[in-house]
Design a protein around this motif. Structure first.
Motif, PDB file in Angstrom:
ATOM      1  N   LEU A 335      -1.694 -13.043  -9.041  1.00  0.00           N
ATOM      2  CA  LEU A 335      -2.123 -13.290  -7.666  1.00  0.00           C
ATOM      3  C   LEU A 335      -2.070 -12.010  -6.847  1.00  0.00           C
ATOM      4  N   ALA A 336      -1.046 -11.185  -7.088  1.00  0.00           N
ATOM      5  CA  ALA A 336      -0.883  -9.950  -6.324  1.00  0.00           C
ATOM      6  C   ALA A 336      -1.835  -8.863  -6.800  1.00  0.00           C
ATOM      7  N   GLN A 337      -2.101  -8.837  -8.089  1.00  0.00           N
ATOM      8  CA  GLN A 337      -2.871  -7.739  -8.680  1.00  0.00           C
ATOM      9  C   GLN A 337      -4.242  -7.581  -8.034  1.00  0.00           C
ATOM     10  N   THR A 338      -4.849  -8.670  -7.634  1.00  0.00           N
ATOM     11  CA  THR A 338      -6.196  -8.602  -7.050  1.00  0.00           C
ATOM     12  C   THR A 338      -6.196  -8.153  -5.599  1.00  0.00           C
ATOM     13  N   ARG A 339      -5.007  -8.027  -4.998  1.00  0.00           N
ATOM     14  CA  ARG A 339      -4.931  -7.730  -3.569  1.00  0.00           C
ATOM     15  C   ARG A 339      -4.395  -6.337  -3.237  1.00  0.00           C
ATOM     16  N   LEU A 340      -3.730  -5.712  -4.184  1.00  0.00           N
ATOM     17  CA  LEU A 340      -3.079  -4.431  -3.907  1.00  0.00           C
ATOM     18  C   LEU A 340      -4.073  -3.282  -3.923  1.00  0.00           C
ATOM     19  N   THR A 341      -3.794  -2.271  -3.096  1.00  0.00           N
ATOM     20  CA  THR A 341      -4.483  -0.985  -3.236  1.00  0.00           C
ATOM     21  C   THR A 341      -3.557   0.056  -3.849  1.00  0.00           C
ATOM     22  N   VAL A 342      -2.240  -0.076  -3.597  1.00  0.00           N
ATOM     23  CA  VAL A 342      -1.248   0.777  -4.257  1.00  0.00           C
ATOM     24  C   VAL A 342      -0.086  -0.102  -4.708  1.00  0.00           C
ATOM     25  N   LEU A 343       0.586   0.311  -5.757  1.00  0.00           N
ATOM     26  CA  LEU A 343       1.675  -0.491  -6.305  1.00  0.00           C
ATOM     27  C   LEU A 343       2.820  -0.665  -5.311  1.00  0.00           C
ATOM     28  N   GLY A 344       2.987   0.317  -4.421  1.00  0.00           N
ATOM     29  CA  GLY A 344       4.073   0.230  -3.447  1.00  0.00           C
ATOM     30  C   GLY A 344       3.957  -0.952  -2.504  1.00  0.00           C
ATOM     31  N   GLU A 345       2.763  -1.553  -2.414  1.00  0.00           N
ATOM     32  CA  GLU A 345       2.583  -2.724  -1.542  1.00  0.00           C
ATOM     33  C   GLU A 345       3.180  -3.986  -2.137  1.00  0.00           C
ATOM     34  N   ILE A 346       3.499  -3.960  -3.422  1.00  0.00           N
ATOM     35  CA  ILE A 346       3.953  -5.173  -4.093  1.00  0.00           C
ATOM     36  C   ILE A 346       5.213  -5.743  -3.449  1.00  0.00           C
ATOM     37  N   THR A 347       6.077  -4.890  -2.929  1.00  0.00           N
ATOM     38  CA  THR A 347       7.344  -5.353  -2.354  1.00  0.00           C
ATOM     39  C   THR A 347       7.107  -6.349  -1.227  1.00  0.00           C
ATOM     40  N   ASP A 348       6.184  -6.022  -0.314  1.00  0.00           N
ATOM     41  CA  ASP A 348       5.915  -6.914   0.810  1.00  0.00           C
ATOM     42  C   ASP A 348       5.156  -8.168   0.397  1.00  0.00           C
ATOM     43  N   TYR A 349       4.510  -8.133  -0.747  1.00  0.00           N
ATOM     44  CA  TYR A 349       3.781  -9.311  -1.207  1.00  0.00           C
ATOM     45  C   TYR A 349       4.689 -10.347  -1.863  1.00  0.00           C
ATOM     46  N   VAL A 350       5.855  -9.929  -2.373  1.00  0.00           N
ATOM     47  CA  VAL A 350       6.691 -10.873  -3.125  1.00  0.00           C
ATOM     48  C   VAL A 350       8.101 -11.018  -2.572  1.00  0.00           C
ATOM     49  N   ASP A 351       8.475 -10.256  -1.543  1.00  0.00           N
ATOM     50  CA  ASP A 351       9.862 -10.301  -1.086  1.00  0.00           C
ATOM     51  C   ASP A 351      10.285 -11.692  -0.630  1.00  0.00           C
ATOM     52  N   TRP A 352       9.355 -12.444  -0.042  1.00  0.00           N
ATOM     53  CA  TRP A 352       9.669 -13.767   0.512  1.00  0.00           C
ATOM     54  C   TRP A 352      10.233 -14.742  -0.524  1.00  0.00           C
ATOM     55  N   ILE A 353       9.878 -14.535  -1.803  1.00  0.00           N
ATOM     56  CA  ILE A 353      10.350 -15.495  -2.813  1.00  0.00           C
ATOM     57  C   ILE A 353      11.719 -15.118  -3.373  1.00  0.00           C
ATOM     58  N   PHE A 354      12.100 -13.841  -3.211  1.00  0.00           N
ATOM     59  CA  PHE A 354      13.396 -13.389  -3.729  1.00  0.00           C
ATOM     60  C   PHE A 354      14.465 -13.289  -2.641  1.00  0.00           C
ATOM     61  N   LEU A 355      14.069 -13.366  -1.381  1.00  0.00           N
ATOM     62  CA  LEU A 355      15.023 -13.332  -0.280  1.00  0.00           C
ATOM     63  C   LEU A 355      15.545 -14.742   0.016  1.00  0.00           C
ATOM     64  N   ASP A 356      16.764 -14.808   0.557  1.00  0.00           N
ATOM     65  CA  ASP A 356      17.319 -16.119   0.938  1.00  0.00           C
ATOM     66  C   ASP A 356      16.534 -16.723   2.093  1.00  0.00           C
ATOM     67  N   GLY A 357      16.177 -15.878   3.039  1.00  0.00           N
ATOM     68  CA  GLY A 357      15.432 -16.350   4.202  1.00  0.00           C
ATOM     69  C   GLY A 357      14.045 -15.731   4.260  1.00  0.00           C
ATOM     70  N   VAL A 358      13.381 -15.974   5.373  1.00  0.00           N
ATOM     71  CA  VAL A 358      12.019 -15.462   5.556  1.00  0.00           C
ATOM     72  C   VAL A 358      12.085 -14.038   6.091  1.00  0.00           C
ATOM     73  N   PRO A 359      11.268 -13.110   5.556  1.00  0.00           N
ATOM     74  CA  PRO A 359      11.226 -11.764   6.119  1.00  0.00           C
ATOM     75  C   PRO A 359      10.859 -11.809   7.600  1.00  0.00           C
TER      76      PRO A 359
END
Length: 454
Positions: A335-359
């Motif tokens: 899902l993320a691969q089709t949306r990124l322009t640089v790999l460094g953006e991946i953090t903001d795309y997936v942090d919500w699922i690994f954090l206890d709360g909402v960013p």
């Protein structure tokens, strides 16, 4: 750090050497001790390796260190003196300025016929021919001619006897069998002086190719003081080496059929140094990002997952290490691969699922939580409590909620997305909710309602 202009020059040299079954020579010009650190040399070698120029390739030679050839430089300077092609000069810079009336004019030849011998504090100057011109054979720029009368008698050895860069460079080229020199156009002004030295030492000068300057969006030459110019910085942001190589190869040259996204092997096959432009090359970061996005989307998913790993750990990751779930990320990756322009953006795309709360993103909250958002979240939360937990069912439920409120799905899902992921832009919402799970989704919708109520 390794300048992107240096990376382009290296790639053009590399492609040309490999095309002609020649050798790419890496020389570390380390005679300036203040700018000579072992870690910087390691950085050059690792940066070259990152763009595919490897010490293990048969076409690679070096690194050679200029400082280790200092005795040869001194011998060559003395050969020129013995042959009458150089002379000693005791003029201080201030004296030259007083005689010429300007600090910008070159040396006036005051010591040419004084017959000074070698002594401490006396520089050795090359005796430039009085007449004629020096013609530089340049594969890109034709045959520019430089009147010898405009070339000062330049220094080849300092007052302490140490040779300067110009003669060291020529001697090293001679010793290493250099036949072609491909470099930036800022060196063109040095070329007639170097060519005169080649000829004075009884050798045939190499063929030159001076590449166009690289400029920013304001058409100013890329500067490390003003622009982001280090290859390492781009790689650290998540630009793929393959995309960087592809883009750098097109800074001043392009394939005949205008197809730009090509592997290096094909770029190398088509590249001709003679076809490089003379006009400045615009380093367009937006175009580079577009290139990188194309390369990211073309990766097999397993390779994309592997490439993204550095940005899923500290210092990039904002979640606790133990919260990361590799199996969850494997499901999010396509899902993320089709949306990124640089790999460094991946953090903001997936942090919500690994954090206890909402960013926390107040701008996204303000944009999504318009009047009526509270009722949309409340109705959605009520229906999600009992709905089947798969992406298609979750979408159907929100479509029904949207219809009740007279909204299109896009408008209705905005407050739900921000309540659950913290941002207005992200991965497909319903697939994300399915992975997050019912319990965590309902908990985040409840927290959003409390925040709206307060």
């Amino acid at each position: 750090m390794f300048h992107v202009g240096g990376a382009r020059s290296a790639l053009y040299n590399w492609a040309t050497a490999r095309q002609r079954s020649g050798t790419f020579v890496l020389r570390i010009e380390d005679t300036d001790t203040a700018r000579n650190q072992p870690e910087w040399i390691d950085g050059i070698i690792s940066a070259l390796a990152a763009i595919g120029i490897s010490e293990s390739d048969p076409a690679f030679e070096g690194p050679f260190f200029q400082s280790r050839n200092a005795d040869r430089h001194r011998v060559a300077a003395q050969e020129l003196y013995a042959a009458g092609r150089a002379y000693y000069c005791d003029c201080a810079r201030e004296q030259i300025q007083q005689r010429t009336g300007s600090q910008h004019l070159g040396y006036d030849g005051f010591c040419r016929e004084r017959g000074l011998e070698q002594a401490e504090g006396r520089a050795l100057r090359f005796r430039t021919p009085d007449e004629g011109e020096t013609v530089v054979v340049d594969l890109i720029r034709g045959e520019p001619a430089f009147p010898n009368a405009a070339i000062e008698d330049f220094v080849i050895a300092r007052g302490d006897g140490s040779p300067v860069f110009l003669i060291a460079n020529v001697v090293d080229d001679l010793d290493e069998g250099i036949t072609e020199v491909i470099r930036g156009e800022e060196h063109l002004s040095n070329t007639p002086k170097q060519q005169l030295l080649w000829e004075a030492l009884g050798a045939t000068p190499p063929v030159w190719a001076h590449l166009p300057v690289i400029v920013n969006e304001k058409r100013q030459k890329l500067s490390k003081r003003r622009d982001k110019v280090a290859l390492e910085d781009y790689l650290a942001e998540g630009y793929l080496p393959e995309a960087m190589v592809n883009y750098l190869m097109l800074l001043g040259w392009g394939p005949a059929d205008n197809v730009e996204i090509l592997p290096f092997e094909e770029l190398e096959r088509q590249f001709r140094i003679e076809d490089v432009n003379t006009s400045p090359a615009f380093f367009d970061v937006k175009k580079l990002s577009a290139f990188n996005g194309e390369y990211l989307r073309a990766l097999p998913v397993d390779r994309f997952i592997e490439a993204a790993q550095p940005w899923l750990r500290a210092p990039y990751a904002t979640w606790a290490p133990e919260a990361y779930d590799a199996k969850i990320f494997e499901q999010l990756a396509p899902l993320a691969q089709t949306r990124l322009t640089v790999l460094g953006e991946i953090t903001d795309y997936v942090d919500w699922i690994f954090l206890d709360g909402v960013p926390e993103d107040e701008a996204s909250w303000a944009k999504a939580m318009k009047p009526g958002a509270e009722m949309i979240i409340k109705d959605t939360r009520e229906r999600y409590a009992t709905a089947p937990w798969d992406a298609e069912s979750l979408k159907t439920v929100l479509e029904e909620v949207a219809a009740v409120h007279g909204l299109k799905l896009g408008k209705a899902q905005a407050p739900v997305r921000v309540a659950v992921t913290g941002r207005t832009v992200g991965l497909p919402l319903f697939e994300s909710l399915e992975l997050l799970g019912r319990e965590r989704t309902l908990g985040r919708l409840d927290a959003a309602l409390v925040k709206l109520d307060s």
